[in-house]
Write an enzyme that holds these catalytic residues in place. Structure first.
Site, PDB file in Angstrom:
ATOM      1  N   LYS A 215       0.995  -1.240  -0.357  1.00  0.00           N
ATOM      2  CA  LYS A 215       0.139   0.114  -0.137  1.00  0.00           C
ATOM      3  C   LYS A 215       0.672   1.628  -0.097  1.00  0.00           C
ATOM      4  CE  LYS A 215      -2.108  -0.864   3.288  1.00  0.00           C
ATOM      5  NZ  LYS A 215      -1.322  -2.235   3.838  1.00  0.00           N
TER       6      LYS A 215
ATOM      7  N   ASN B 237      -3.021   6.122   5.954  1.00  0.00           N
ATOM      8  CA  ASN B 237      -1.627   5.448   7.075  1.00  0.00           C
ATOM      9  C   ASN B 237      -0.053   5.174   6.911  1.00  0.00           C
ATOM     10  OD1 ASN B 237      -3.129   3.600   8.133  1.00  0.00           O
ATOM     11  ND2 ASN B 237      -2.859   1.947   6.935  1.00  0.00           N
TER      12      ASN B 237
ATOM     13  N   HIS C 251      -3.939 -11.454   9.200  1.00  0.00           N
ATOM     14  CA  HIS C 251      -5.094 -10.491  10.042  1.00  0.00           C
ATOM     15  C   HIS C 251      -6.250 -11.433  11.101  1.00  0.00           C
ATOM     16  CE1 HIS C 251      -2.669  -6.889  10.025  1.00  0.00           C
ATOM     17  NE2 HIS C 251      -3.134  -6.341   8.573  1.00  0.00           N
TER      18      HIS C 251
END
Length: 161
Positions: A70, A93, A138
């Site tokens: 990302k 982020n 995750h």
């Protein structure tokens, strides 16, 4: 976290509340003290940073998420877009806080977003939505691969026209 300290967590969770414990006493080495629970609203009442941004935005937004790559992708896109739209800004982020985008007018915002940021957003609707890739990750947080993908894909179903 010690389970005996969280004895009331199941009761509060059953009432629709999320429980987070203040850890000040534990940080001081006092592990016998029972920290008081911090009162929070039910998840259905939480307003996310993305929802606030959606309510006040005055510029197009490209939202990007994915399992890996990302930051690299957002950095590359920012470099390309700035050649044509000097008022392009990367946020999320990547380090620049999203709500700081509201302090001035930009030509374009590029948001690097995680599944955690997207999961509880109710109204965020970017102009363009991109999922770069998807790998099982995750799963200690998301209950399943499907829930993880759903959190990533949530923004795609509300694109602005």
């Amino acid at each position: 976290m010690r389970k005996d300290i969280c004895a009331n967590e199941a009761t509060l969770t059953a009432a629709g509340l999320s429980v987070f414990w203040a850890a000040a006493d534990m940080a001081k080495g006092n592990n016998t003290a029972e920290p008081p629970p911090i009162k929070v609203k039910p998840i259905s009442e939480i307003i996310t940073e993305l929802d606030i941004l959606e309510e006040h935005k005055i510029f197009p937004i490209i939202a990007l998420t994915g399992t890996v790559g990302k930051t690299t992708t957002i950095t590359l896109l920012e470099s390309i877009f700035k050649q044509f739209l000097p008022g392009t800004k990367a946020a999320g982020n990547i380090g620049f806080p999203m709500l700081n985008l509201l302090q001035k007018e930009y030509d374009l915002a590029l948001l690097e977003l995680s599944s955690f940021q997207l999961q509880y957003s109710k109204s965020f609707a970017p102009t363009i939505s991109v999922i770069t890739n998807f790998y099982d990750n995750h799963l200690d947080y998301h209950n399943s691969r499907e829930e993880y993908l759903q959190s990533k894909d949530r923004k795609s179903t509300r694109l602005n026209s």
